[in-house]
Design a protein around this motif. Structure first.
Motif, PDB file in Angstrom:
ATOM      1  N   LEU A   5       0.825  -1.201   0.000  1.00 47.44           N
ATOM      2  CA  LEU A   5       0.000   0.000   0.000  1.00 47.44           C
ATOM      3  C   LEU A   5       0.866   1.260   0.000  1.00 47.44           C
ATOM      4  O   LEU A   5       0.532   2.252  -0.658  1.00 47.44           O
ATOM      5  N   ARG A   6       1.953   1.210   0.730  1.00 49.32           N
ATOM      6  CA  ARG A   6       2.851   2.362   0.802  1.00 49.32           C
ATOM      7  C   ARG A   6       3.497   2.629  -0.552  1.00 49.32           C
ATOM      8  O   ARG A   6       3.700   3.781  -0.945  1.00 49.32           O
ATOM      9  N   ASP A   7       3.805   1.566  -1.295  1.00 50.08           N
ATOM     10  CA  ASP A   7       4.530   1.705  -2.549  1.00 50.08           C
ATOM     11  C   ASP A   7       3.636   2.001  -3.749  1.00 50.08           C
ATOM     12  O   ASP A   7       4.142   2.100  -4.872  1.00 50.08           O
ATOM     13  N   LEU A   8       2.337   2.121  -3.545  1.00 54.89           N
ATOM     14  CA  LEU A   8       1.455   2.458  -4.661  1.00 54.89           C
ATOM     15  C   LEU A   8       1.785   3.858  -5.161  1.00 54.89           C
ATOM     16  O   LEU A   8       2.158   4.743  -4.397  1.00 54.89           O
ATOM     17  N   GLY A   9       1.608   4.057  -6.441  1.00 54.23           N
ATOM     18  CA  GLY A   9       1.951   5.334  -7.064  1.00 54.23           C
ATOM     19  C   GLY A   9       0.990   6.451  -6.702  1.00 54.23           C
ATOM     20  O   GLY A   9      -0.070   6.232  -6.106  1.00 54.23           O
ATOM     21  N   PRO A  10       1.335   7.686  -7.113  1.00 48.11           N
ATOM     22  CA  PRO A  10       0.466   8.828  -6.803  1.00 48.11           C
ATOM     23  C   PRO A  10      -0.856   8.799  -7.569  1.00 48.11           C
ATOM     24  O   PRO A  10      -1.809   9.468  -7.182  1.00 48.11           O
ATOM     25  N   ALA A  11      -0.913   8.012  -8.631  1.00 50.37           N
ATOM     26  CA  ALA A  11      -2.162   7.945  -9.406  1.00 50.37           C
ATOM     27  C   ALA A  11      -3.279   7.268  -8.624  1.00 50.37           C
ATOM     28  O   ALA A  11      -4.464   7.515  -8.873  1.00 50.37           O
ATOM     29  N   SER A  12      -2.928   6.414  -7.688  1.00 54.16           N
ATOM     30  CA  SER A  12      -3.939   5.679  -6.914  1.00 54.16           C
ATOM     31  C   SER A  12      -3.977   6.138  -5.461  1.00 54.16           C
ATOM     32  O   SER A  12      -4.098   5.321  -4.553  1.00 54.16           O
ATOM     33  N   ALA A  13      -3.882   7.431  -5.243  1.00 54.66           N
ATOM     34  CA  ALA A  13      -3.850   7.968  -3.880  1.00 54.66           C
ATOM     35  C   ALA A  13      -5.169   7.743  -3.152  1.00 54.66           C
ATOM     36  O   ALA A  13      -5.171   7.429  -1.948  1.00 54.66           O
ATOM     37  N   ALA A  14      -6.282   7.898  -3.851  1.00 56.89           N
ATOM     38  CA  ALA A  14      -7.592   7.708  -3.201  1.00 56.89           C
ATOM     39  C   ALA A  14      -7.788   6.251  -2.808  1.00 56.89           C
ATOM     40  O   ALA A  14      -8.263   5.957  -1.695  1.00 56.89           O
ATOM     41  N   PHE A  15      -7.412   5.345  -3.701  1.00 63.60           N
ATOM     42  CA  PHE A  15      -7.512   3.912  -3.392  1.00 63.60           C
ATOM     43  C   PHE A  15      -6.609   3.541  -2.225  1.00 63.60           C
ATOM     44  O   PHE A  15      -7.001   2.801  -1.328  1.00 63.60           O
ATOM     45  N   ARG A  16      -5.391   4.086  -2.235  1.00 60.28           N
ATOM     46  CA  ARG A  16      -4.434   3.808  -1.156  1.00 60.28           C
ATOM     47  C   ARG A  16      -4.975   4.311   0.182  1.00 60.28           C
ATOM     48  O   ARG A  16      -4.889   3.617   1.197  1.00 60.28           O
ATOM     49  N   ALA A  17      -5.527   5.493   0.204  1.00 69.84           N
ATOM     50  CA  ALA A  17      -6.065   6.059   1.450  1.00 69.84           C
ATOM     51  C   ALA A  17      -7.227   5.222   1.969  1.00 69.84           C
ATOM     52  O   ALA A  17      -7.321   4.957   3.175  1.00 69.84           O
ATOM     53  N   ARG A  18      -8.112   4.791   1.048  1.00 73.27           N
ATOM     54  CA  ARG A  18      -9.257   3.975   1.442  1.00 73.27           C
ATOM     55  C   ARG A  18      -8.815   2.628   2.013  1.00 73.27           C
ATOM     56  O   ARG A  18      -9.291   2.191   3.064  1.00 73.27           O
ATOM     57  N   CYS A  19      -7.884   1.966   1.332  1.00 77.33           N
ATOM     58  CA  CYS A  19      -7.407   0.647   1.790  1.00 77.33           C
ATOM     59  C   CYS A  19      -6.606   0.754   3.077  1.00 77.33           C
ATOM     60  O   CYS A  19      -6.721  -0.103   3.961  1.00 77.33           O
ATOM     61  N   ALA A  20      -5.792   1.798   3.180  1.00 71.80           N
ATOM     62  CA  ALA A  20      -5.009   1.988   4.406  1.00 71.80           C
ATOM     63  C   ALA A  20      -5.929   2.239   5.591  1.00 71.80           C
ATOM     64  O   ALA A  20      -5.704   1.696   6.684  1.00 71.80           O
ATOM     65  N   LEU A  24       0.348   3.998   8.315  1.00 72.73           N
ATOM     66  CA  LEU A  24       0.731   2.620   8.009  1.00 72.73           C
ATOM     67  C   LEU A  24       2.052   2.225   8.664  1.00 72.73           C
ATOM     68  O   LEU A  24       2.420   1.065   8.628  1.00 72.73           O
ATOM     69  N   ALA A  25       2.756   3.177   9.254  1.00 78.18           N
ATOM     70  CA  ALA A  25       4.035   2.859   9.899  1.00 78.18           C
ATOM     71  C   ALA A  25       3.836   1.892  11.063  1.00 78.18           C
ATOM     72  O   ALA A  25       4.705   1.054  11.318  1.00 78.18           O
ATOM     73  N   VAL A  26       2.701   1.989  11.747  1.00 77.78           N
ATOM     74  CA  VAL A  26       2.454   1.058  12.846  1.00 77.78           C
ATOM     75  C   VAL A  26       2.168  -0.349  12.327  1.00 77.78           C
ATOM     76  O   VAL A  26       2.452  -1.335  13.004  1.00 77.78           O
TER      77      VAL A  26
END
Length: 185
Positions: free
Chosen positions: A62-77, A96-98
């Motif tokens: 999730l951390r390594d996802l690109g900037p194009a999928s920021a909304a998806f990353r935020a939702r999944c995180a 996500l650091a924890v």
């Protein structure tokens, strides 16, 4: 003095050096965790390690996802952090650091005997495991006899003694809270 070994005993022990024996490097930490958290089965700890490893891998992906999928990353995180916080494995839902520092010990700390010690229903883990195995503890309406039960945060408040338990009666007697109706039953 030790007796002389017979021929077949010498043959069996030929490749074994008991004086300079070394334990495997990963095994010592595992044995330490098994003793510290009073795990009855090694397979439980192996499963906790695998779960922690998969959560860490998911957090890294999730951390390594690109900037194009920021909304998806935020939702999944947010969903991952909410799930882990609900299970009691992480203390905060901030980042996500924890999740990347999650270990098998977090799973061990959420087992029922560890929570009994935390809630001061048992003096130590050995007694807590015994209480659970003997059926003195219930979680909600169900009596639990498996010490490997992982208790989520939402259910943590519903850990109590079984009504017919002698331990509950002793606690009520000690606190002078035992009712006359309970004496008749």
């Amino acid at each position: 003095m030790v007796r002389k070994l017979k021929y077949h005993e010498q043959k069996l022990l030929r490749r074994l050096d008991l004086v300079n024996w070394e334990a495997s490097s990963g095994n010592l930490a595992e044995v330490r965790a098994l003793r510290r958290y009073r795990l009855g089965r090694r397979e439980d700890y192996v499963q906790y390690k695998a779960l922690a490893r998969s959560v860490r891998a998911l957090a890294r992906r999730l951390r390594d996802l690109g900037p194009a999928s920021a909304a998806f990353r935020a939702r999944c995180a947010a969903a991952l952090l909410e799930k882990l916080h609900g299970l009691g494995l992480v203390s905060s839902r901030q980042s996500l650091a924890v999740c990347e520092s999650l270990s098998a010990a977090a799973f061990c700390r959420r087992r029922l005997p560890c929570l009994l010690v935390k809630l001061r229903m048992a003096q130590n883990l050995r007694h807590a495991v015994t209480f659970v195995e003997q059926g003195h503890v219930r979680v909600g309406p169900e009596v639990v006899t498996d010490p490997a039960l992982l208790v989520p945060r939402a259910v943590e408040d519903f850990i109590t003694w079984v009504d017919a338990s002698r331990l509950r009666q002793k606690v009520l007697d000690y606190n002078q809270e035992r009712d006359d109706f309970d004496l008749a039953a």
